[in-house]
Design a protein around this motif. Sequence first.
Motif, PDB file in Angstrom:
ATOM      1  N   VAL A  83       0.857  -1.177   0.000  1.00 12.84           N
ATOM      2  CA  VAL A  83       0.000   0.000   0.000  1.00 12.84           C
ATOM      3  C   VAL A  83       0.896   1.230   0.000  1.00 12.84           C
ATOM      4  N   VAL A  84       0.716   2.064  -1.024  1.00 14.04           N
ATOM      5  CA  VAL A  84       1.515   3.278  -1.172  1.00 14.04           C
ATOM      6  C   VAL A  84       0.563   4.464  -1.205  1.00 14.04           C
ATOM      7  N   ALA A  85       0.852   5.484  -0.411  1.00 24.03           N
ATOM      8  CA  ALA A  85       0.081   6.729  -0.426  1.00 24.03           C
ATOM      9  C   ALA A  85       1.000   7.841  -0.916  1.00 24.03           C
ATOM     10  N   VAL A  86       0.614   8.457  -2.027  1.00 17.21           N
ATOM     11  CA  VAL A  86       1.397   9.543  -2.610  1.00 17.21           C
ATOM     12  C   VAL A  86       0.672  10.858  -2.332  1.00 17.21           C
ATOM     13  N   PHE A  87       1.249  11.672  -1.462  1.00 20.41           N
ATOM     14  CA  PHE A  87       0.685  12.974  -1.115  1.00 20.41           C
ATOM     15  C   PHE A  87       1.287  14.029  -2.041  1.00 20.41           C
ATOM     16  N   HIS A  88       0.419  14.844  -2.615  1.00 17.94           N
ATOM     17  CA  HIS A  88       0.899  15.866  -3.550  1.00 17.94           C
ATOM     18  C   HIS A  88      -0.044  17.055  -3.584  1.00 17.94           C
ATOM     19  N   THR A  89       0.315  18.050  -4.334  1.00 15.40           N
ATOM     20  CA  THR A  89      -0.470  19.254  -4.569  1.00 15.40           C
ATOM     21  C   THR A  89      -0.869  19.877  -3.229  1.00 15.40           C
ATOM     22  N   ASN A  90      -2.154  19.949  -2.920  1.00  4.51           N
ATOM     23  CA  ASN A  90      -2.616  20.618  -1.700  1.00  4.51           C
ATOM     24  C   ASN A  90      -2.653  19.724  -0.472  1.00  4.51           C
ATOM     25  N   ALA A  91      -2.104  18.516  -0.575  1.00  2.50           N
ATOM     26  CA  ALA A  91      -2.072  17.621   0.579  1.00  2.50           C
ATOM     27  C   ALA A  91      -0.649  17.290   1.033  1.00  2.50           C
ATOM     28  N   GLY A  92       0.331  17.824   0.363  1.00  5.94           N
ATOM     29  CA  GLY A  92       1.721  17.498   0.696  1.00  5.94           C
ATOM     30  C   GLY A  92       2.116  17.832   2.119  1.00  5.94           C
ATOM     31  N   HIS A  93       1.531  18.870   2.686  1.00  8.04           N
ATOM     32  CA  HIS A  93       1.891  19.312   4.040  1.00  8.04           C
ATOM     33  C   HIS A  93       1.633  18.243   5.103  1.00  8.04           C
ATOM     34  N   VAL A  94       0.781  17.279   4.807  1.00  8.73           N
ATOM     35  CA  VAL A  94       0.466  16.209   5.759  1.00  8.73           C
ATOM     36  C   VAL A  94       1.726  15.422   6.129  1.00  8.73           C
ATOM     37  N   THR A  95       2.708  15.393   5.246  1.00  7.18           N
ATOM     38  CA  THR A  95       3.922  14.580   5.450  1.00  7.18           C
ATOM     39  C   THR A  95       5.012  15.306   6.239  1.00  7.18           C
ATOM     40  N   LEU A  96       4.766  16.537   6.642  1.00  7.04           N
ATOM     41  CA  LEU A  96       5.806  17.349   7.291  1.00  7.04           C
ATOM     42  C   LEU A  96       5.868  17.124   8.800  1.00  7.04           C
ATOM     43  N   HIS A  97       7.096  17.241   9.354  1.00 10.31           N
ATOM     44  CA  HIS A  97       7.234  17.189  10.811  1.00 10.31           C
ATOM     45  C   HIS A  97       6.740  18.515  11.395  1.00 10.31           C
ATOM     46  N   ASP A  98       6.574  18.546  12.702  1.00  8.14           N
ATOM     47  CA  ASP A  98       5.924  19.676  13.377  1.00  8.14           C
ATOM     48  C   ASP A  98       6.494  21.044  13.008  1.00  8.14           C
ATOM     49  N   GLN A  99       7.810  21.193  13.078  1.00  7.43           N
ATOM     50  CA  GLN A  99       8.404  22.506  12.837  1.00  7.43           C
ATOM     51  C   GLN A  99       8.140  22.980  11.405  1.00  7.43           C
ATOM     52  N   SER A 100       8.317  22.101  10.433  1.00  8.91           N
ATOM     53  CA  SER A 100       8.076  22.479   9.036  1.00  8.91           C
ATOM     54  C   SER A 100       6.589  22.681   8.773  1.00  8.91           C
ATOM     55  N   TYR A 101       5.757  21.859   9.404  1.00 14.45           N
ATOM     56  CA  TYR A 101       4.302  22.010   9.272  1.00 14.45           C
ATOM     57  C   TYR A 101       3.876  23.384   9.795  1.00 14.45           C
TER      58      TYR A 101
ATOM     59  N   LEU B 153       5.974  11.606  -0.611  1.00 17.11           N
ATOM     60  CA  LEU B 153       5.683  12.998  -0.935  1.00 17.11           C
ATOM     61  C   LEU B 153       6.165  13.255  -2.356  1.00 17.11           C
ATOM     62  N   CYS B 154       5.333  13.902  -3.134  1.00 14.92           N
ATOM     63  CA  CYS B 154       5.675  14.276  -4.504  1.00 14.92           C
ATOM     64  C   CYS B 154       6.862  15.250  -4.503  1.00 14.92           C
ATOM     65  N   GLY B 155       7.889  14.919  -5.279  1.00 18.46           N
ATOM     66  CA  GLY B 155       9.063  15.777  -5.363  1.00 18.46           C
ATOM     67  C   GLY B 155       8.760  17.140  -5.964  1.00 18.46           C
ATOM     68  N   ALA B 156       7.841  17.185  -6.938  1.00 15.12           N
ATOM     69  CA  ALA B 156       7.472  18.471  -7.542  1.00 15.12           C
ATOM     70  C   ALA B 156       6.753  19.356  -6.526  1.00 15.12           C
ATOM     71  N   THR B 157       5.905  18.747  -5.703  1.00 14.55           N
ATOM     72  CA  THR B 157       5.225  19.506  -4.654  1.00 14.55           C
ATOM     73  C   THR B 157       6.242  20.022  -3.644  1.00 14.55           C
ATOM     74  N   ALA B 158       7.161  19.145  -3.250  1.00 16.26           N
ATOM     75  CA  ALA B 158       8.199  19.548  -2.288  1.00 16.26           C
ATOM     76  C   ALA B 158       9.019  20.711  -2.848  1.00 16.26           C
ATOM     77  N   GLN B 159       9.402  20.594  -4.102  1.00 12.56           N
ATOM     78  CA  GLN B 159      10.207  21.648  -4.727  1.00 12.56           C
ATOM     79  C   GLN B 159       9.432  22.969  -4.785  1.00 12.56           C
ATOM     80  N   ALA B 160       8.161  22.903  -5.143  1.00 13.07           N
ATOM     81  CA  ALA B 160       7.343  24.121  -5.237  1.00 13.07           C
ATOM     82  C   ALA B 160       7.220  24.840  -3.892  1.00 13.07           C
ATOM     83  N   HIS B 161       7.266  24.067  -2.795  1.00 12.74           N
ATOM     84  CA  HIS B 161       7.141  24.651  -1.459  1.00 12.74           C
ATOM     85  C   HIS B 161       8.492  24.919  -0.785  1.00 12.74           C
ATOM     86  N   GLY B 162       9.561  24.473  -1.414  1.00 10.96           N
ATOM     87  CA  GLY B 162      10.878  24.647  -0.810  1.00 10.96           C
ATOM     88  C   GLY B 162      11.174  23.645   0.288  1.00 10.96           C
TER      89      GLY B 162
END
Length: 144
Positions: free
Chosen positions: A55-73, A101-110
């Motif tokens: 089971v793979v969950a790919v978070f991207h676009t407007n849901a990428g923030h779900v994968t962030l640790h507390d400080q980055s979130y 986490l989608c690499g393009a989403t990560a890149q867009a958000h820094g």
Amino acid sequence: METNELRIDVPVKLARVKNVFSIASLSFEGDLPAALFHLKLLMDDVGAWNASAQVVAVFHTNAGHVTLHDQSYNSDRNIDTGNPYKGLLVNLIDRGARIELCGATAQAHGWTNADTLKGVQINTDAMARTTELVQQGFVMISES
């Protein structure tokens, strides 16, 4: 005679599960993102069936923030409460789900790998990864 009990008319029990969830945004059931509820439900079923699972969950676009640790979130969402979804994601990872986490989403958000929760992996981009997994026989579930 009708009863007030739920009757399952189409019982499902699988020996093998190969799913990829494409999660672009969050829709909620109460305060819980439906995608996380559905991932948990599937992992519960896998455990009950004693099934083999990928089971793979790919978070991207407007849901990428779900994968962030507390400080980055906190920094990304302009709050100071931490990531409210981290416990759910860590539990899914501990139970064998792969969280990406989608690499393009990560890149867009820094964001970098250092911004994510432990166990989250970054792929090239959500579209390429989802295509790759579908070509490998994964069933795609789109969540929004």
